[in-house]
Design an enzyme around this catalytic site. Structure first.
Site, PDB file in Angstrom:
ATOM      1  N   ARG A 116     -92.028 -52.768  33.989  1.00 53.71           N
ATOM      2  CA  ARG A 116     -91.998 -54.209  34.224  1.00 53.71           C
ATOM      3  C   ARG A 116     -91.613 -54.954  32.941  1.00 53.71           C
ATOM      4  NH1 ARG A 116     -91.540 -57.729  38.424  1.00 53.71           N
ATOM      5  NH2 ARG A 116     -93.083 -59.387  38.450  1.00 53.71           N
ATOM      6  N   THR A 403     -83.522 -58.149  43.947  1.00 53.13           N
ATOM      7  CA  THR A 403     -84.277 -56.894  43.898  1.00 53.13           C
ATOM      8  C   THR A 403     -83.621 -55.871  44.799  1.00 53.13           C
ATOM      9  OG1 THR A 403     -86.275 -58.193  43.549  1.00 53.13           O
ATOM     10  CG2 THR A 403     -86.605 -55.923  44.221  1.00 53.13           C
ATOM     11  N   GLU A 423     -85.298 -60.196  39.503  1.00 50.76           N
ATOM     12  CA  GLU A 423     -86.067 -61.299  40.076  1.00 50.76           C
ATOM     13  C   GLU A 423     -85.221 -62.151  41.010  1.00 50.76           C
ATOM     14  OE1 GLU A 423     -88.661 -63.047  41.630  1.00 50.76           O
ATOM     15  OE2 GLU A 423     -87.680 -64.695  40.619  1.00 50.76           O
ATOM     16  N   ASP A 444     -92.140 -65.096  37.508  1.00 46.25           N
ATOM     17  CA  ASP A 444     -93.157 -64.501  38.395  1.00 46.25           C
ATOM     18  C   ASP A 444     -94.568 -64.781  37.872  1.00 46.25           C
ATOM     19  OD1 ASP A 444     -91.577 -63.556  40.398  1.00 46.25           O
ATOM     20  OD2 ASP A 444     -91.783 -61.435  39.919  1.00 46.25           O
ATOM     21  N   SER A 468     -96.261 -58.804  40.089  1.00 44.81           N
ATOM     22  CA  SER A 468     -95.157 -58.469  40.994  1.00 44.81           C
ATOM     23  C   SER A 468     -95.705 -58.265  42.400  1.00 44.81           C
ATOM     24  CB  SER A 468     -94.501 -57.180  40.515  1.00 44.81           C
ATOM     25  OG  SER A 468     -93.544 -56.726  41.435  1.00 44.81           O
ATOM     26  N   GLY A 490     -87.605 -58.484  48.330  1.00 46.82           N
ATOM     27  CA  GLY A 490     -88.000 -59.626  49.148  1.00 46.82           C
ATOM     28  C   GLY A 490     -89.088 -60.505  48.558  1.00 46.82           C
TER      29      GLY A 490
HETATM   30  O1  DON Z   1     -91.576 -58.531  41.221  1.00 44.24           O
HETATM   31  C1  DON Z   1     -91.489 -59.238  42.195  1.00 44.24           C
HETATM   32  O2  DON Z   1     -92.313 -59.251  43.073  1.00 44.24           O
HETATM   33  C2  DON Z   1     -90.257 -60.114  42.387  1.00 44.24           C
HETATM   34  N1  DON Z   1     -89.695 -60.455  41.128  1.00 44.24           N
HETATM   35  C3  DON Z   1     -89.305 -59.403  43.276  1.00 44.24           C
HETATM   36  C4  DON Z   1     -88.098 -60.260  43.564  1.00 44.24           C
HETATM   37  C5  DON Z   1     -87.399 -59.860  44.787  1.00 44.24           C
HETATM   38  O3  DON Z   1     -87.849 -59.043  45.536  1.00 44.24           O
HETATM   39  C6  DON Z   1     -86.134 -60.531  45.058  1.00 44.24           C
HETATM   40  N2  DON Z   1     -85.585 -60.068  46.311  1.00 44.24           N
HETATM   41  N3  DON Z   1     -84.920 -59.889  47.066  1.00 44.24           N
END
Ligand code: DON
Length: 584
Positions: A116, A403, A423, A444, A468, A490
């Site tokens: 991360r 993502t 992100e 986030d 996350s 997502g």
């Molecule tokens: O770590 C996380 O939960 C978010 N930054 C994930 C972002 C994400 O899934 C974007 N998607 N399609």
């Protein structure tokens, strides 16, 4: 690959398919061939293979992984190749400018690696507050250097490869380096996202790469070459990840982050040099005869998935089938899980996250007892799990397109479940001269620092990893053998996407393609969210009769799943995106 009807006809004989609930109306719709589907949705064929398989968000990336597997590479070798090709062909979603969680199963041990992003040493809790002391507008915070966390993906790939790789480091990097030199055809999804994109053109490097001189995004099919990325990858192949975290590439990252005209960041060469991938304990729990495992904090993903599944386990989900009664339980379990997530989940180096208590079977039974089968509880309150030593507060959620999830099984039964991100779509909208986009992962974190005068668990702090929702998951069967590999992008919806897919695979015995394509449903402790444009719209009235406030929203999951069956590997790549499940 074979079609669904071919699968129904022969691949499994009557074994698995005989147990599919083909008579359930919702499922029959989910299986309906594309042209007749009342919602206009189209579905992908089921992927099958006998030895190994990759399910990933882009055919070129999946193919690179498949070739590495065919050459005798391990699941981790393939994961490195897939990730680096995704960096090139799905640049909006992931890459070496971002962060990653990997769950790895070697037949005996479940390992989880945390790559991360971290907040720079200069970061302060007030980072995302405006001059008026109020949280900044989301995109005011995202675009520019302020949101960029120290990237972790490459250190993670290097660590995983050192531990579990079989082929050489240059060998697993080569497919991406070659493709970056030769070029790839811009896909409809990349072109579509570029067309909608408001901020990327303001970055001169990104503008020159993605757009024509007149400002229009390069057309679908245009061959895009990225010699800068090819050079970066070849340097990393030669000198290892150190060549990214120190020296010229590191300097390029720092210059890009700190040089933004209106919203500069504060990342330093020291921050990059000091980045460390963390090996953490897997978060695992039993679900009926299965064992489900995944990534713990700083991801809230697996803790929340475990909570949802633990609550659903009190019900005979198999007999509910896809429909409003199942959605009632999934949504109510979601409310309870997201309420706990908001309060308790953050970087465990800064906050004492009571993982054991939150996933304790007795605690989850007590949470399940709060669900009224006939009436929605509305807003759930966080619980009081055992082993708790913290009382902090949290908030902030969004849906993004930055993502990607990769599922891989190799011929020795090793498995990788890896969710990787920059992100938001195109991250911070900063592209380095070294050929990759930088993340905006720091958004986030909670923008607010306190709630009711108490510090928020997920507030910004120096060296901290933002919470996350990513939930890369591996499922074992009752005898402890690999059964399924699942995950999705997502944003905060990932938790619901993964839980739905697990119910589809484990309770409804659907093949992973059909499970991925089931309508997405659930609640993040607000309204009950049904996927717009799917048969779930028809479940609205029945849910409203139980007191649910319904919101129809796009739920653009990107689930990539593989299930191990006696007849071979069966894969699913979410029909909502461009991915494939292919193997040897
Ligand atoms: O770590 C996380 O939960 C978010 N930054 C994930 C972002 C994400 O899934 C974007 N998607 N399609």
């Amino acid at each position: 690959m074979i079609t669904r009807s071919a699968l129904r006809r022969g691949f499994f004989g009557l074994g698995l398919l005989a147990s599919l609930p083909l008579s359930a109306p919702a499922f029959a719709q989910a299986l309906a061939p594309a042209p007749e589907a009342p919602t206009g949705r189209t579905f992908k064929p089921v992927g099958t293979a006998t030895k190994d398989m990759v399910a990933a968000a882009n055919p070129l990336a999946a193919q690179a992984g498949r070739e590495i597997l065919a050459a005798g590479g391990s699941a981790v070798d393939a994961a490195v190749a897939v990730q680096l090709v995704l960096n090139l062909v799905e640049p909006q979603s992931s890459g070496i400018g971002g962060g990653t969680f990997m769950v790895f199963w070697d037949g005996k041990t479940m390992a989880t690696l945390d790559g991360r992003e971290t907040a720079p040493a200069a970061a302060k809790p007030e980072r995302f507050l405006g001059p008026d002391g109020k949280p900044m507008k989301f995109y005011d915070a995202v675009v520019g250097g302020r949101s960029v966390g120290v990237p972790g993906t490459l250190r993670l790939l290097e660590a995983a490869h050192r531990n579990w790789g079989k082929l050489s480091w240059p060998q697993v990097i080569e497919p991406a380096a070659r493709l970056a030199e030769e070029g790839f055809a811009i896909s409809p999804r990349l072109n579509g996202l570029l067309s909608q994109e408001k901020y990327l053109q303001n970055d001169p490097v990104a503008r020159a790469y993605f757009y024509e001189a007149d400002g229009k995004p390069k057309a679908v099919g245009t061959v895009l070459r990225n010699p800068a990325l090819a050079k970066t990858l070849r340097t990393i192949a030669d000198k290892g990840a150190d060549a990214f975290y120190t020296g010229e590439i590191a300097q390029d990252i720092v210059t890009t982050v700190t040089g933004h005209a209106t919203n500069p960041g504060d990342m330093t060469l020291e921050d990059l040099k000091g980045y460390k991938v963390q090996e953490r304990d897997a978060v695992c729990g039993n679900y009926r005869t299965y064992r489900i495992c995944g990534m713990g904090p700083p991801s809230s993903g697996q803790v929340a998935v475990q909570q949802i599944m633990g609550i659903l386990e009190t019900q005979d989900m198999a007999s509910l089938k896809p429909g409003p009664d199942a959605v009632h339980w999934i949504a109510e379990a979601g409310r309870l899980a997201y309420a706990d997530r908001a309060l308790f989940l953050a970087d465990p180096a800064f906050v004492n996250v009571p993982v054991k208590g939150l996933t304790d079977p007795g605690y989850l039974k007590s949470r399940a007892a709060l669900v009224d089968p006939n009436k929605s509880m509305g807003k759930a309150k966080p619980g009081d799990p055992p082993f708790q030593k913290t009382f902090l507060w949290g908030a902030s959620d969004s849906i993004e397109f930055g993502t990607s999830h990769i599922s891989i099984v190799d011929r020795n039964g090793n498995a990788v479940s890896m969710t990787t991100t920059i992100e938001d779509g195109f991250g911070s909208r900063l592209m380095t001269k070294s050929g990759f986009l930088l993340n905006n992962e720091l958004t986030d974190f909670s923008f607010a620092t306190t709630e009711d005068d108490k510090p928020i668990a997920n507030r910004v702090e120096a060296g901290k990893r933002p919470r996350s929702s990513m939930a890369p998951t591996i499922v074992l069967d009752g005898s402890g053998k690999l059964y399924a590999v699942v995950g999705s992008p997502g944003g905060s919806l990932i938790i619901n996407y993964v839980a739905k897919t697990l119910v589809g695979i484990l309770d409804w015995k659907l093949d992973p393609q059909v499970a991925a394509d089931l309508p997405n449903v659930g609640s993040r402790n607000g309204p009950t969210e049904l996927e717009a444009g799917t048969e779930a719209e028809g479940w609205k009235a029945a849910l409203e009769a139980k007191g649910h406030e319904i919101k129809l929203i796009d739920q653009n999951s990107g689930i990539h799943a593989i299930v191990v069956t006696p007849a071979g590997l069966v894969g699913g790549a979410d029909s909502r995106r461009e991915g494939v499940a292919i193997g040897n």
